[in-house]
Scaffold this motif. Sequence first.
Motif, mmCIF file in Angstrom:
data_model
loop_
_atom_site.group_PDB
_atom_site.id
_atom_site.type_symbol
_atom_site.label_atom_id
_atom_site.label_comp_id
_atom_site.label_asym_id
_atom_site.label_seq_id
_atom_site.Cartn_x
_atom_site.Cartn_y
_atom_site.Cartn_z
ATOM 1 N N TYR A 113 71.565 -8.431 -101.773
ATOM 2 C CA TYR A 113 71.710 -8.548 -103.225
ATOM 3 C C TYR A 113 70.457 -9.162 -103.849
ATOM 4 C CZ TYR A 113 73.669 -9.814 -107.768
ATOM 5 O OH TYR A 113 73.894 -9.944 -109.115
ATOM 6 N N GLN A 114 69.930 -10.191 -103.213
ATOM 7 C CA GLN A 114 68.719 -10.836 -103.740
ATOM 8 C C GLN A 114 67.522 -9.889 -103.718
ATOM 9 O OE1 GLN A 114 68.632 -13.742 -105.249
ATOM 10 N NE2 GLN A 114 70.817 -14.068 -104.850
ATOM 11 N N ASP A 115 67.518 -8.960 -102.758
ATOM 12 C CA ASP A 115 66.427 -7.980 -102.658
ATOM 13 C C ASP A 115 66.711 -6.710 -103.448
ATOM 14 O OD1 ASP A 115 65.086 -9.710 -100.989
ATOM 15 O OD2 ASP A 115 65.847 -8.800 -99.141
ATOM 16 N N CYS A 116 67.777 -6.733 -104.261
ATOM 17 C CA CYS A 116 68.175 -5.574 -105.087
ATOM 18 C C CYS A 116 68.471 -4.333 -104.253
ATOM 19 C CB CYS A 116 67.079 -5.266 -106.119
ATOM 20 S SG CYS A 116 66.737 -6.627 -107.243
ATOM 21 N N GLN A 117 69.064 -4.531 -103.078
ATOM 22 C CA GLN A 117 69.407 -3.421 -102.188
ATOM 23 C C GLN A 117 70.918 -3.238 -102.057
ATOM 24 O OE1 GLN A 117 67.347 -3.545 -98.410
ATOM 25 N NE2 GLN A 117 65.530 -4.470 -99.328
ATOM 26 N N ALA A 118 71.696 -3.955 -102.866
ATOM 27 C CA ALA A 118 73.150 -3.846 -102.787
ATOM 28 C C ALA A 118 73.745 -3.587 -104.166
ATOM 29 C CB ALA A 118 73.735 -5.142 -102.201
ATOM 30 N N LYS A 119 74.808 -2.779 -104.181
ATOM 31 C CA LYS A 119 75.522 -2.483 -105.432
ATOM 32 C C LYS A 119 76.624 -3.506 -105.699
ATOM 33 C CE LYS A 119 74.914 2.500 -104.613
ATOM 34 N NZ LYS A 119 75.632 3.775 -104.386
ATOM 35 N N THR A 120 76.797 -4.416 -104.783
ATOM 36 C CA THR A 120 77.928 -5.335 -104.838
ATOM 37 C C THR A 120 77.859 -6.272 -106.040
ATOM 38 O OG1 THR A 120 77.904 -5.292 -102.415
ATOM 39 C CG2 THR A 120 79.258 -6.973 -103.465
ATOM 40 N N ARG A 121 79.023 -6.445 -106.704
ATOM 41 C CA ARG A 121 79.118 -7.350 -107.838
ATOM 42 C C ARG A 121 80.123 -8.480 -107.600
ATOM 43 N NH1 ARG A 121 75.171 -5.503 -108.214
ATOM 44 N NH2 ARG A 121 74.162 -4.277 -109.862
ATOM 45 N N ARG A 122 80.896 -8.355 -106.572
ATOM 46 C CA ARG A 122 81.832 -9.441 -106.218
ATOM 47 C C ARG A 122 82.028 -9.477 -104.707
ATOM 48 N NH1 ARG A 122 85.577 -13.102 -107.211
ATOM 49 N NH2 ARG A 122 87.630 -13.058 -106.234
ATOM 50 N N VAL A 123 81.880 -10.692 -104.151
ATOM 51 C CA VAL A 123 82.142 -10.934 -102.734
ATOM 52 C C VAL A 123 83.170 -12.055 -102.653
ATOM 53 C CG1 VAL A 123 81.184 -11.539 -100.483
ATOM 54 C CG2 VAL A 123 79.766 -10.328 -102.157
ATOM 55 N N ALA A 124 84.309 -11.784 -102.048
ATOM 56 C CA ALA A 124 85.357 -12.799 -101.921
ATOM 57 C C ALA A 124 85.681 -12.997 -100.442
ATOM 58 C CB ALA A 124 86.610 -12.378 -102.685
ATOM 59 N N LEU A 125 85.603 -14.249 -99.995
ATOM 60 C CA LEU A 125 85.931 -14.606 -98.615
ATOM 61 C C LEU A 125 87.215 -15.420 -98.618
ATOM 62 C CD1 LEU A 125 85.225 -14.876 -95.574
ATOM 63 C CD2 LEU A 125 83.883 -16.915 -96.189
ATOM 64 N N PHE A 126 88.242 -14.925 -97.912
ATOM 65 C CA PHE A 126 89.520 -15.620 -97.791
ATOM 66 C C PHE A 126 89.705 -16.052 -96.334
ATOM 67 C CE2 PHE A 126 89.887 -12.300 -101.039
ATOM 68 C CZ PHE A 126 90.235 -13.059 -102.156
ATOM 69 N N TRP A 127 89.938 -17.348 -96.138
ATOM 70 C CA TRP A 127 90.034 -17.858 -94.771
ATOM 71 C C TRP A 127 91.230 -18.789 -94.647
ATOM 72 C CZ3 TRP A 127 86.492 -22.241 -92.510
ATOM 73 C CH2 TRP A 127 86.771 -22.415 -91.146
ATOM 74 N N GLU A 128 92.140 -18.447 -93.722
ATOM 75 C CA GLU A 128 93.275 -19.321 -93.416
ATOM 76 C C GLU A 128 92.955 -20.109 -92.153
ATOM 77 O OE1 GLU A 128 97.862 -18.643 -93.824
ATOM 78 O OE2 GLU A 128 97.270 -17.997 -91.806
ATOM 79 N N LEU A 129 93.015 -21.447 -92.251
ATOM 80 C CA LEU A 129 92.689 -22.332 -91.146
ATOM 81 C C LEU A 129 93.958 -22.820 -90.476
ATOM 82 C CD1 LEU A 129 90.601 -22.719 -93.662
ATOM 83 C CD2 LEU A 129 89.739 -24.626 -92.318
ATOM 84 N N ASP A 130 93.907 -23.032 -89.178
ATOM 85 C CA ASP A 130 95.061 -23.589 -88.472
ATOM 86 C C ASP A 130 95.201 -25.084 -88.738
ATOM 87 O OD1 ASP A 130 95.676 -21.119 -87.307
ATOM 88 O OD2 ASP A 130 94.228 -21.449 -85.702
ATOM 89 N N ALA A 131 94.069 -25.744 -89.029
ATOM 90 C CA ALA A 131 94.062 -27.176 -89.334
ATOM 91 C C ALA A 131 92.899 -27.459 -90.269
ATOM 92 C CB ALA A 131 93.943 -28.006 -88.061
ATOM 93 N N GLU A 132 93.054 -28.479 -91.127
ATOM 94 C CA GLU A 132 92.005 -28.755 -92.110
ATOM 95 C C GLU A 132 90.677 -29.117 -91.465
ATOM 96 O OE1 GLU A 132 91.237 -31.392 -96.166
ATOM 97 O OE2 GLU A 132 93.091 -31.664 -95.006
ATOM 98 N N VAL A 133 90.728 -29.780 -90.312
ATOM 99 C CA VAL A 133 89.498 -30.199 -89.642
ATOM 100 C C VAL A 133 88.624 -29.008 -89.256
ATOM 101 C CG1 VAL A 133 90.477 -30.217 -87.307
ATOM 102 C CG2 VAL A 133 88.591 -31.771 -87.876
ATOM 103 N N HIS A 134 89.215 -27.827 -89.135
ATOM 104 C CA HIS A 134 88.460 -26.645 -88.714
ATOM 105 C C HIS A 134 87.426 -26.203 -89.747
ATOM 106 C CE1 HIS A 134 91.877 -25.306 -85.742
ATOM 107 N NE2 HIS A 134 91.279 -26.423 -85.386
#
Length: 515
Positions: free
Chosen positions: A386-407
């Motif tokens: 994206y920074q190099d203007c080589q991606a069409k992406t306008r939204r990236v969402a990462l969803f992560w479920e952890l087994d424990a908060e310490v992780h």
Amino acid sequence: MSLALVHPRSLVSLEPTEYYGLYVGLGFILLLAYPAFSLIRILCGRANDHLWFFRQLLLPVWLCGRRIILGYEAIMFCLFLAVNILSIVIGSANDTTELIRRLGQVAIINLVPTFLGAHMNHVANACGFHYERYARLHTWLAAVVIVEVVLHTVLAVKQTGYDGPSHHVTGILASSSIGAIAVFSVPVIRRRMFELFTYIHTLLVTAALVAIWLHLPPSSFQRGPRLYLLLSSFIFASTKVGRLLNVLYLSISFSAGGSVATVQEQGGGVEVRVRLARPLRFKAGQYIYLSLWRLSTLSIFESHPFQICWAYRDESDQQVIVLLAQPRRGFTSRLLGPAPRKYRALIEGPYGKSLSLGEYGTVLLLATGVGIAGQLPYVKELLELYQDCQAKTRRVALFWELDAEVHRYWVKDWMDELLALDKDYILDMQLYIPGRFLSRRASESTVKKLGTHGRITLTYAAMRADQLIASEIAQRKGRTLVSLCTHATTTRAVVEVVQSFGDQNIRTEILDFQP
């Protein structure tokens, strides 16, 4: 029979098993040609566009349990099984001697692809095989071979008894070796002796090859069972040699010494930092096999796959790759220790297919547990594009479920780096913690904002992946990719939601490793 040795006029005189050999050879050549010829890729790509729903169809839970098996895998296996049966029974149903011969010959033909092994290698990787699907393919092929060998042996003994021709002794030895392979491959037994399994398996395969060679009646090397057996032996040996050369090249350097792994506990998990003897060229989503010298008595004989989670250059400008492991049993449980420890490391790879994310307007990445190791490299790669203007992406969402908060401390520093890369704020990271909170003040459904400008959302609740994806798709921007590195329940729920939209512009990709 080799394709190069078949004259067109002789095709009409071939028997069913020889036709079957030709089909197996042709299929193997097409698989090898797939990554080399753009025309094949284009045609397959167009076919995939029309069959997008079919490609994402999962077998029901009652049929495959917790495993994620795509519908087309089962259909292809059923077609393969049907062709096997037809090649054996056509013209031999009423002739026991011919049936015995056909069973043996088709089993030997099936050895050719089976002898690529279950361990990922550069041939299978070049054909684009997914890690779990390739292992499953090997298991199914081997199961068919074992059934055919058992039937061949039982019918032969029933027909001639144990006092038959002398070559029956070698046949019994071959069948015994293959039977032993089947016994040692039973999951319960294999898990209990994992360190030795690979080498016992190799010895038994070698013994079976020798016994089958001695069992076969004299014939020309240019056609018939001996040709298939030679091809099987060549594939078996060349695969082993190729892997060995790959390991030696990546793990040993006269100038930099050998690869060294530093193992330490990190937030309830294990972090392995491998300083490589030679630079490793890899892409997001790829993985390597790792062996550690002196982790245990026989650990040098163990080789375990790990996703490459991160990479950087150390103070001496040597490349370091970072791997994450969640201790369970066997190899990963022995990685636990009170202080950082160093081991000589053997590296093999990299393997795996990398996704092209830059062509999608919205990219949704889901992870559970240690599955975050498979998604972080994609986030980094996408932000750099994206920074190099080589991606069409306008939204990236990462969803992560952890087994424990310490992780969350497994990847805290890397998440900070990703936020620093995200100049235009296209990245949204959401962490879900269903239990095992660090603070007594934390309660279920509490929401916190972390990171620069609150771009990391921490929610003390289970991740309802199906609802999240449905909501994201409803407000998506352009073509959408949903990438999954999650446990089977979440994977199945998300795939079903995506299918319910019936939109070809929404694609689902299941990464090689699932936690």
